[in-house]
Design a protein around this motif. Structure first.
Motif, PDB file in Angstrom:
ATOM      1  N   ASN A 150     -32.801 -16.347 -21.284  1.00 23.49           N
ATOM      2  CA  ASN A 150     -33.745 -17.111 -20.572  1.00 23.49           C
ATOM      3  C   ASN A 150     -33.025 -18.353 -20.425  1.00 23.49           C
ATOM      4  O   ASN A 150     -33.523 -19.255 -19.524  1.00 23.49           O
ATOM      5  CB  ASN A 150     -35.036 -17.211 -21.085  1.00 23.49           C
ATOM      6  CG  ASN A 150     -34.803 -18.153 -22.382  1.00 23.49           C
ATOM      7  OD1 ASN A 150     -33.976 -17.894 -23.105  1.00 23.49           O
ATOM      8  ND2 ASN A 150     -35.959 -18.902 -22.622  1.00 23.49           N
ATOM      9  N   THR A 151     -31.902 -18.822 -20.727  1.00 20.46           N
ATOM     10  CA  THR A 151     -30.993 -19.966 -20.650  1.00 20.46           C
ATOM     11  C   THR A 151     -29.866 -19.763 -19.768  1.00 20.46           C
ATOM     12  O   THR A 151     -29.089 -20.885 -19.631  1.00 20.46           O
ATOM     13  CB  THR A 151     -30.660 -20.586 -21.965  1.00 20.46           C
ATOM     14  OG1 THR A 151     -29.996 -19.856 -22.533  1.00 20.46           O
ATOM     15  CG2 THR A 151     -32.052 -20.760 -22.875  1.00 20.46           C
ATOM     16  N   THR A 152     -29.655 -18.658 -19.437  1.00 24.11           N
ATOM     17  CA  THR A 152     -28.637 -18.340 -18.404  1.00 24.11           C
ATOM     18  C   THR A 152     -29.174 -17.990 -16.905  1.00 24.11           C
ATOM     19  O   THR A 152     -30.268 -17.913 -16.638  1.00 24.11           O
ATOM     20  CB  THR A 152     -27.711 -17.329 -18.721  1.00 24.11           C
ATOM     21  OG1 THR A 152     -26.322 -17.467 -18.002  1.00 24.11           O
ATOM     22  CG2 THR A 152     -28.138 -16.088 -18.858  1.00 24.11           C
ATOM     23  N   ARG A 153     -28.171 -17.850 -16.009  1.00 24.82           N
ATOM     24  CA  ARG A 153     -28.723 -17.192 -14.724  1.00 24.82           C
ATOM     25  C   ARG A 153     -29.632 -15.983 -14.539  1.00 24.82           C
ATOM     26  O   ARG A 153     -29.044 -15.085 -15.272  1.00 24.82           O
ATOM     27  CB  ARG A 153     -27.548 -17.266 -13.784  1.00 24.82           C
ATOM     28  CG  ARG A 153     -27.827 -16.994 -12.263  1.00 24.82           C
ATOM     29  CD  ARG A 153     -26.674 -16.996 -11.348  1.00 24.82           C
ATOM     30  NE  ARG A 153     -26.238 -18.419 -11.251  1.00 24.82           N
ATOM     31  CZ  ARG A 153     -25.099 -18.820 -10.431  1.00 24.82           C
ATOM     32  NH1 ARG A 153     -24.550 -18.137  -9.813  1.00 24.82           N
ATOM     33  NH2 ARG A 153     -24.921 -20.201 -10.530  1.00 24.82           N
ATOM     34  N   LYS A 154     -30.661 -16.035 -14.068  1.00 23.93           N
ATOM     35  CA  LYS A 154     -31.614 -14.806 -14.051  1.00 23.93           C
ATOM     36  C   LYS A 154     -30.914 -14.028 -13.157  1.00 23.93           C
ATOM     37  O   LYS A 154     -30.691 -14.154 -12.032  1.00 23.93           O
ATOM     38  CB  LYS A 154     -32.902 -15.360 -13.794  1.00 23.93           C
ATOM     39  CG  LYS A 154     -34.064 -14.447 -13.956  1.00 23.93           C
ATOM     40  CD  LYS A 154     -35.435 -15.001 -13.663  1.00 23.93           C
ATOM     41  CE  LYS A 154     -36.401 -13.644 -13.838  1.00 23.93           C
ATOM     42  NZ  LYS A 154     -37.776 -14.269 -13.353  1.00 23.93           N
ATOM     43  N   SER A 155     -31.108 -12.608 -13.704  1.00 25.38           N
ATOM     44  CA  SER A 155     -30.959 -11.401 -12.916  1.00 25.38           C
ATOM     45  C   SER A 155     -31.377 -10.124 -13.451  1.00 25.38           C
ATOM     46  O   SER A 155     -31.541  -9.890 -14.577  1.00 25.38           O
ATOM     47  CB  SER A 155     -29.324 -11.166 -12.717  1.00 25.38           C
ATOM     48  OG  SER A 155     -29.039  -9.871 -12.175  1.00 25.38           O
ATOM     49  N   LYS A 181     -26.586 -24.225  -8.260  1.00 18.31           N
ATOM     50  CA  LYS A 181     -26.710 -24.748  -6.846  1.00 18.31           C
ATOM     51  C   LYS A 181     -28.255 -25.487  -6.746  1.00 18.31           C
ATOM     52  O   LYS A 181     -29.269 -25.384  -7.669  1.00 18.31           O
ATOM     53  CB  LYS A 181     -26.911 -23.503  -5.919  1.00 18.31           C
ATOM     54  CG  LYS A 181     -25.693 -22.850  -5.599  1.00 18.31           C
ATOM     55  CD  LYS A 181     -24.691 -23.676  -5.051  1.00 18.31           C
ATOM     56  CE  LYS A 181     -23.371 -23.213  -4.644  1.00 18.31           C
ATOM     57  NZ  LYS A 181     -23.673 -21.925  -3.601  1.00 18.31           N
ATOM     58  N   VAL A 182     -28.416 -26.487  -5.887  1.00 16.16           N
ATOM     59  CA  VAL A 182     -29.502 -27.262  -5.910  1.00 16.16           C
ATOM     60  C   VAL A 182     -30.457 -26.574  -4.764  1.00 16.16           C
ATOM     61  O   VAL A 182     -29.934 -26.550  -3.591  1.00 16.16           O
ATOM     62  CB  VAL A 182     -29.355 -28.812  -5.675  1.00 16.16           C
ATOM     63  CG1 VAL A 182     -30.539 -29.442  -5.534  1.00 16.16           C
ATOM     64  CG2 VAL A 182     -28.368 -29.167  -7.156  1.00 16.16           C
ATOM     65  N   CYS A 183     -31.797 -26.344  -4.827  1.00 18.36           N
ATOM     66  CA  CYS A 183     -32.492 -25.590  -3.895  1.00 18.36           C
ATOM     67  C   CYS A 183     -33.691 -26.644  -3.571  1.00 18.36           C
ATOM     68  O   CYS A 183     -34.052 -27.609  -4.249  1.00 18.36           O
ATOM     69  CB  CYS A 183     -33.114 -24.496  -4.482  1.00 18.36           C
ATOM     70  SG  CYS A 183     -31.736 -23.040  -5.006  1.00 18.36           S
ATOM     71  N   LYS A 184     -34.500 -26.221  -2.729  1.00 17.32           N
ATOM     72  CA  LYS A 184     -35.842 -26.932  -2.126  1.00 17.32           C
ATOM     73  C   LYS A 184     -36.817 -25.849  -2.122  1.00 17.32           C
ATOM     74  O   LYS A 184     -36.825 -24.979  -1.458  1.00 17.32           O
ATOM     75  CB  LYS A 184     -35.612 -27.758  -0.923  1.00 17.32           C
ATOM     76  CG  LYS A 184     -36.538 -28.805  -0.659  1.00 17.32           C
ATOM     77  CD  LYS A 184     -36.061 -29.081   0.901  1.00 17.32           C
ATOM     78  CE  LYS A 184     -37.185 -30.259   1.339  1.00 17.32           C
ATOM     79  NZ  LYS A 184     -36.863 -31.081   2.552  1.00 17.32           N
ATOM     80  N   TYR A 189     -31.326 -22.528 -11.679  1.00 18.97           N
ATOM     81  CA  TYR A 189     -31.658 -22.207 -12.901  1.00 18.97           C
ATOM     82  C   TYR A 189     -32.921 -22.126 -13.084  1.00 18.97           C
ATOM     83  O   TYR A 189     -33.766 -21.428 -13.482  1.00 18.97           O
ATOM     84  CB  TYR A 189     -30.725 -22.782 -13.873  1.00 18.97           C
ATOM     85  CG  TYR A 189     -31.223 -22.557 -15.259  1.00 18.97           C
ATOM     86  CD1 TYR A 189     -30.863 -21.389 -16.159  1.00 18.97           C
ATOM     87  CD2 TYR A 189     -31.935 -23.563 -15.925  1.00 18.97           C
ATOM     88  CE1 TYR A 189     -31.388 -21.388 -17.395  1.00 18.97           C
ATOM     89  CE2 TYR A 189     -32.142 -23.437 -17.084  1.00 18.97           C
ATOM     90  CZ  TYR A 189     -32.230 -22.533 -17.585  1.00 18.97           C
ATOM     91  OH  TYR A 189     -32.669 -22.398 -19.027  1.00 18.97           O
ATOM     92  N   LEU A 190     -33.565 -23.643 -12.836  1.00 18.68           N
ATOM     93  CA  LEU A 190     -34.864 -24.002 -13.116  1.00 18.68           C
ATOM     94  C   LEU A 190     -35.877 -23.274 -12.160  1.00 18.68           C
ATOM     95  O   LEU A 190     -36.934 -22.771 -12.523  1.00 18.68           O
ATOM     96  CB  LEU A 190     -35.019 -25.356 -12.920  1.00 18.68           C
ATOM     97  CG  LEU A 190     -36.448 -26.112 -13.270  1.00 18.68           C
ATOM     98  CD1 LEU A 190     -36.930 -25.692 -14.367  1.00 18.68           C
ATOM     99  CD2 LEU A 190     -36.423 -27.479 -13.000  1.00 18.68           C
TER     100      LEU A 190
END
Length: 474
Positions: A162-167, A359-362, A424-425
């Protein structure tokens, strides 16, 4: 004649004894190819590792070199080169068996598969599965090696996915269920080893439930220290982080383990070919990161953000919010990874702070859902507190209540808010929200690139503590 026969018999017995002596060489957390220079002479480095591995294998061909996991991401070097130099070095040493750490997935499943395609090591996993419930990447779920007259079984588990990129292409199965599924198939081995990327407490619980395991080789407990713990007579060996040490474990059919911890320090000469590789990447990294971005008027200490507000968290969340002109900026404390001293703020400083390249998302969500998110992470005591821009909050743990201020007023539950945060968040959120910019959008760029743009526009940086959040745990 009798003396001659007796001497031959002793030689034969000695040969048999030697053939049954197997040495397992273990290291873990190989995030950086060259030594870490935070102690005199540095610690770690693939060239020192090869020197020791070559010597031990020359002395005893019945030896296996094992990597416990994490050769990708995690630190600045891993963020820049994404594990590819480590695979090249592992092939040259060579490393015989590899377990997964969660950081092997920091850059997505496709990148993990690319690393596996280039690796000559034997990879396996007992608890990482694909969507269909099969072992990830079609790998074995356990390994058996016949060496030195022994059959040695290996179980490999990976925690904290759960602390890495989810897939949904890689799913962490419960550790205990996974071990239960394979241990019966390993009953016939002479010695059973668990390669484990999990906590000491969980390892101890595993040994309580599965007494057939003879040895646990686990992730580092301390960055600069090696540790040997025991549950009963079974050792749990934790070598130091960033491959700072090597555990040499001599085993036999009698189940006894003779353990030696070998520091990979300046007393060990570096093998020439891999030393040349280390020097190349060190120079390449320094060249790429030497660009001056701004001037930092105050030091940034990421550890301050583990339990409360930090100037590093304020700086980064401000940059996120400004980039998308959002109402709020968020950064999870675990995504901030380094201290930066006061002075010239270079690209190296910036990439050290944010090594993962998320990556930063909105997104758009309601005030009530933002409060749920803040409350969830406010309960965390392991460095995942949310650092914020555009709001202030107070969390009271005893009452499990939160107060959020926005524009000088108490935040209304029905208020719609735009939020800038990393992918990630975002992928971990359990509330309703609308995605305005996702990680594949052309406008979405890496977190460090956003911070670079933000800092470059300013001649100097002077982030301050502003009382943006407070956690009351009494």
């Amino acid at each position: 004649m009798f003396k001659y026969i007796f001497s031959l018999l002793l030689l034969f017995v000695g040969f048999i004894a030697q053939s049954q002596k197997v040495e397992l060489l273990y290291f873990t957390d190989a995030h950086q190819i060259f030594p870490v220079n935070d102690v005199e002479g540095g610690r770690g480095g693939v060239a020192r590792l090869k020197t020791i591995a070559d010597k031990i294998k020359a002395d005893n061909p019945n030896s296996l070199l094992l990597h416990g996991g994490d050769l990708c991401g995690g630190v600045l070097f891993g963020g820049m080169y994404k594990g590819e130099p480590m695979i090249e070095a592992f092939n040259d040493i060579p490393v015989d068996i590899c377990n997964f750490g969660q950081h092997e997935f920091d850059f997505g499943v496709n990148h993990t598969l690319k690393l596996l395609s280039k690796s000559k090591s034997a990879w396996f996993s007992s608890n990482l599965k694909n969507r269909e419930g099969e072992v990830f990447a079609g790998l074995p779920k356990y390994l058996i090696r016949k060496i030195g007259g022994m059959r040695i079984g290996f179980i490999g588990i990976t925690d904290a996915m759960n602390t890495t990129r989810k897939s949904n292409r890689v799913i962490q199965e419960d550790l205990f269920v996974a071990i239960s599924d394979v241990i019966e198939e390993l009953k016939s081995v002479d010695f059973l080893v668990l390669l484990s990327q999990t906590s000491l407490k969980t390892n101890q619980e595993i040994l309580q439930q599965f007494p057939d395991i003879d040895l646990v080789l686990t992730e580092e407990q301390y960055e600069r220290e090696s540790n040997i713990f025991y549950r009963g007579s079974v050792p749990i060996i934790s070598t130091a982080g960033n491959m700072s040490s090597l555990a040499k474990v001599s085993i036999g059919k009698d189940k006894r383990s003779l353990i030696e911890i070998i520091p990979l320090d300046s007393s060990i000469p570096s093998e020439k070919y891999l030393r040349d590789m280390e020097v190349y990447y060190k120079k390449d990294m320094d060249l790429k990161l030497s660009e001056q971005i701004s001037y930092l008027e105050v030091p940034l200490n990421f550890r301050n953000g583990i339990e409360g507000e930090s100037v590093a968290g304020n700086l980064i969340s401000d940059a996120f919010r400004e980039y998308y002109d959002s109402n709020i900026g968020l950064i999870n404390g675990g995504g901030i990874r380094a201290d930066v001293p006061k002075g010239v703020f270079t690209l190296k400083s910036l990439r050290s702070l944010l090594p993962f390249g998320n990556k930063v998302c909105k997104i758009l969500l309601k005030g009530a859902d933002l409060k749920k998110i803040l409350k969830k992470y406010a309960r965390d005591t392991n460095g995942q507190l949310l650092h914020v821009s555009g709001i202030a909050y107070e969390y009271y743990q005893r009452q499990d209540s939160i107060k959020v201020q926005w524009k000088g007023k108490s935040l209304n539950d029905e208020e719609l808010l735009s939020v800038s945060l990393n992918n990630y968040l975002m992928n971990k959120l359990k509330v309703d929200f609308e995605v305005l910019v996702n990680e594949t959008d052309k406008n979405s760029i890496a977190d460090y690139e956003i911070l670079q743009q933000y800092c470059a526009e300013k001649k100097s940086l002077h982030p301050e503590l502003q009382g943006r959040f407070k956690i009351i745990r009494e």
